[in-house]
Design a protein around this motif. Sequence first.
Motif, PDB file in Angstrom:
ATOM      1  N   MET A   7       0.826  -1.195   0.000  1.00  0.00           N
ATOM      2  CA  MET A   7       0.000   0.000   0.000  1.00  0.00           C
ATOM      3  C   MET A   7       0.862   1.247   0.000  1.00  0.00           C
ATOM      4  SD  MET A   7      -3.119   0.929   2.552  1.00  0.00           S
ATOM      5  CE  MET A   7      -2.106   0.840   4.035  1.00  0.00           C
ATOM      6  N   ILE A   8       1.976   1.190   0.663  1.00  0.00           N
ATOM      7  CA  ILE A   8       2.860   2.349   0.716  1.00  0.00           C
ATOM      8  C   ILE A   8       3.564   2.562  -0.616  1.00  0.00           C
ATOM      9  CG2 ILE A   8       4.973   3.235   1.789  1.00  0.00           C
ATOM     10  CD1 ILE A   8       4.112   1.844   4.366  1.00  0.00           C
ATOM     11  N   THR A   9       3.968   1.478  -1.241  1.00  0.00           N
ATOM     12  CA  THR A   9       4.797   1.620  -2.436  1.00  0.00           C
ATOM     13  C   THR A   9       4.014   1.670  -3.732  1.00  0.00           C
ATOM     14  OG1 THR A   9       5.050  -0.781  -2.567  1.00  0.00           O
ATOM     15  CG2 THR A   9       6.730   0.439  -1.349  1.00  0.00           C
ATOM     16  N   SER A  10       2.800   1.065  -3.772  1.00  0.00           N
ATOM     17  CA  SER A  10       2.097   0.996  -5.042  1.00  0.00           C
ATOM     18  C   SER A  10       0.620   0.742  -4.819  1.00  0.00           C
ATOM     19  CB  SER A  10       2.680  -0.113  -5.919  1.00  0.00           C
ATOM     20  OG  SER A  10       1.871  -0.297  -7.063  1.00  0.00           O
ATOM     21  N   LEU A  11      -0.214   1.715  -5.111  1.00  0.00           N
ATOM     22  CA  LEU A  11      -1.642   1.523  -5.030  1.00  0.00           C
ATOM     23  C   LEU A  11      -2.133   0.481  -6.030  1.00  0.00           C
ATOM     24  CD1 LEU A  11      -4.443   2.280  -3.961  1.00  0.00           C
ATOM     25  CD2 LEU A  11      -4.488   4.127  -5.655  1.00  0.00           C
ATOM     26  N   PRO A  12      -1.702   0.511  -7.299  1.00  0.00           N
ATOM     27  CA  PRO A  12      -2.143  -0.542  -8.220  1.00  0.00           C
ATOM     28  C   PRO A  12      -1.767  -1.935  -7.748  1.00  0.00           C
ATOM     29  CG  PRO A  12      -1.191   1.285  -9.430  1.00  0.00           C
ATOM     30  CD  PRO A  12      -0.908   1.520  -7.979  1.00  0.00           C
ATOM     31  N   ALA A  13      -0.588  -2.047  -7.096  1.00  0.00           N
ATOM     32  CA  ALA A  13      -0.179  -3.354  -6.594  1.00  0.00           C
ATOM     33  C   ALA A  13      -1.127  -3.817  -5.488  1.00  0.00           C
ATOM     34  CB  ALA A  13       1.254  -3.294  -6.078  1.00  0.00           C
ATOM     35  N   LEU A  14      -1.564  -2.890  -4.642  1.00  0.00           N
ATOM     36  CA  LEU A  14      -2.493  -3.249  -3.580  1.00  0.00           C
ATOM     37  C   LEU A  14      -3.811  -3.748  -4.161  1.00  0.00           C
ATOM     38  CD1 LEU A  14      -3.369  -3.360  -0.627  1.00  0.00           C
ATOM     39  CD2 LEU A  14      -4.039  -0.962  -0.821  1.00  0.00           C
ATOM     40  N   LEU A  15      -4.317  -3.059  -5.202  1.00  0.00           N
ATOM     41  CA  LEU A  15      -5.545  -3.484  -5.850  1.00  0.00           C
ATOM     42  C   LEU A  15      -5.401  -4.888  -6.415  1.00  0.00           C
ATOM     43  CD1 LEU A  15      -6.589  -0.239  -7.745  1.00  0.00           C
ATOM     44  CD2 LEU A  15      -7.622  -1.183  -5.688  1.00  0.00           C
ATOM     45  N   VAL A 210      -5.370   8.012  -4.373  1.00  0.00           N
ATOM     46  CA  VAL A 210      -6.657   8.144  -5.053  1.00  0.00           C
ATOM     47  C   VAL A 210      -6.939   6.863  -5.840  1.00  0.00           C
ATOM     48  CG1 VAL A 210      -7.947   9.383  -6.840  1.00  0.00           C
ATOM     49  CG2 VAL A 210      -6.504  10.642  -5.215  1.00  0.00           C
ATOM     50  N   ILE A 211      -8.087   6.259  -5.579  1.00  0.00           N
ATOM     51  CA  ILE A 211      -8.478   5.055  -6.309  1.00  0.00           C
ATOM     52  C   ILE A 211      -9.300   5.483  -7.519  1.00  0.00           C
ATOM     53  CG2 ILE A 211      -9.745   2.881  -6.223  1.00  0.00           C
ATOM     54  CD1 ILE A 211      -9.175   2.747  -3.266  1.00  0.00           C
ATOM     55  N   PRO A 212      -8.819   5.228  -8.722  1.00  0.00           N
ATOM     56  CA  PRO A 212      -9.526   5.709  -9.910  1.00  0.00           C
ATOM     57  C   PRO A 212     -10.736   4.857 -10.247  1.00  0.00           C
ATOM     58  CG  PRO A 212      -7.650   4.405 -10.575  1.00  0.00           C
ATOM     59  CD  PRO A 212      -7.600   4.485  -9.062  1.00  0.00           C
ATOM     60  N   LYS A 213     -11.638   5.437 -11.025  1.00  0.00           N
ATOM     61  CA  LYS A 213     -12.712   4.656 -11.617  1.00  0.00           C
ATOM     62  C   LYS A 213     -12.114   3.929 -12.817  1.00  0.00           C
ATOM     63  CE  LYS A 213     -17.139   4.854 -14.020  1.00  0.00           C
ATOM     64  NZ  LYS A 213     -18.219   5.718 -14.571  1.00  0.00           N
ATOM     65  N   VAL A 214     -12.060   2.601 -12.747  1.00  0.00           N
ATOM     66  CA  VAL A 214     -11.394   1.820 -13.780  1.00  0.00           C
ATOM     67  C   VAL A 214     -12.353   1.596 -14.945  1.00  0.00           C
ATOM     68  CG1 VAL A 214     -10.245  -0.342 -14.328  1.00  0.00           C
ATOM     69  CG2 VAL A 214      -9.923   0.702 -12.080  1.00  0.00           C
ATOM     70  N   PRO A 215     -12.004   2.073 -16.156  1.00  0.00           N
ATOM     71  CA  PRO A 215     -12.872   1.836 -17.311  1.00  0.00           C
ATOM     72  C   PRO A 215     -12.991   0.347 -17.609  1.00  0.00           C
ATOM     73  CG  PRO A 215     -11.224   3.536 -17.770  1.00  0.00           C
ATOM     74  CD  PRO A 215     -10.837   2.885 -16.477  1.00  0.00           C
ATOM     75  N   ARG A 216     -14.133  -0.011 -18.184  1.00  0.00           N
ATOM     76  CA  ARG A 216     -14.369  -1.411 -18.538  1.00  0.00           C
ATOM     77  C   ARG A 216     -13.346  -1.914 -19.538  1.00  0.00           C
ATOM     78  NH1 ARG A 216     -16.771  -3.883 -22.658  1.00  0.00           N
ATOM     79  NH2 ARG A 216     -17.405  -1.904 -23.573  1.00  0.00           N
TER      80      ARG A 216
END
Length: 379
Positions: A7-15, A210-216
């Motif tokens: 979570m600290i290093t990469s939000l996409p990795a956390l997702l 910030v967690i983005p709205k991920v397009p389909r």
Amino acid sequence: MPIVLVMITSLPALLAVLLPQAPEVSSTVAVSDVANPVDGIEIYDPSPAHPFGRPHPNAPPELQQFAFMLGEFDCVDSLRRPDGSWHQTAAIWNAHYFLNGHGIQDVYWNDTFATSNIRLFDVSRGKWFVNFFKMPANSVGTGVWVGAQEEGQGGRSMVMWSGSEDRANGSRLTFFNIGNEGFEWVSESVRNGVATASWRSKCTRRKLGVIPKVPRFLGKEPNLVHPFGRLDRLAPAPLTQLAFQIGGFTEEQAGKVIGRRTGRWMLNGWGLQTSSYRGDQAEVLIQLFDRKANGLRITRYVMPNYEWSVWDGKQENGSAVLRETMRNGKRIAPARQMRLTRAQAGGYSVAISAAGKDVAGEDVAGEDVADAVVLKPAH
């Protein structure tokens, strides 16, 4: 604790850890496979240490004119409907250095389609060259825009043009309101000197956390679960016959390792992109299926000698065989031939032939040994 570290290093990795099927929205693509390049080859494309890459020391300084795009952006787009009304949609627009730091590639996704642009600065002409790809709308790289940075009362802008030399008729793409936090963009059709906007985008640089709205239309891109991406189930079937290029490979010639090549799915699984690193030379192949021509289309970029070329062809006896139809924006003849052949024991080969004419006027392809390369899976 491991999750806290991610979570600290990469939000996409956390997702990716919490939701294995959630796509990674970073423009960092398949970086792990080039983290240990062949000795003597410096990698300037995205890497764990440089998630958006770096400019090559020999790249033209003008490359920085588009550096405002580097990173991850959340956009609000407005697209004009046939009846003249506007439809708004959320989108993601990211960009990173590519072609080993000699150019910039941006990638875009919304709920309907995915696009990618290749941006190179042509030093000999003093102009930007932009090549556009869009899927599943079958834009296979035929869209080419040329332009430059402009200064005006509204500040700096980047204006790209495709059409008549007098700019009375054609297509104009303009980046404006450029700043550290984002930019705006508009696509206009120009007829008899009158411009009509058809697509607008306002993009804001994504802040940490910030967690983005991920397009389909993003789920098949490379991510932590699928580092080379996935082929979309609705993509043209002939693309599956090119899947032998997906992954990491060493490049060999006469039994000697000369470089490294990686292959990944792009445009949300509707295309394939390979990147080669060989000494001072960088090469990228963007491979798509052209439904209108019912054949394969490869766009090839080579640096540092600034060459981009278009190749068209089909599958023949287990190989993809293509003829060069355009080089640096000009139709050419006679054409070179490119052959991609899958190896029985894994890996594949890439051969580019020299072309000429025989006495009967027929094309003759004599293999250019310097461009015949064997690809073996990297372990």
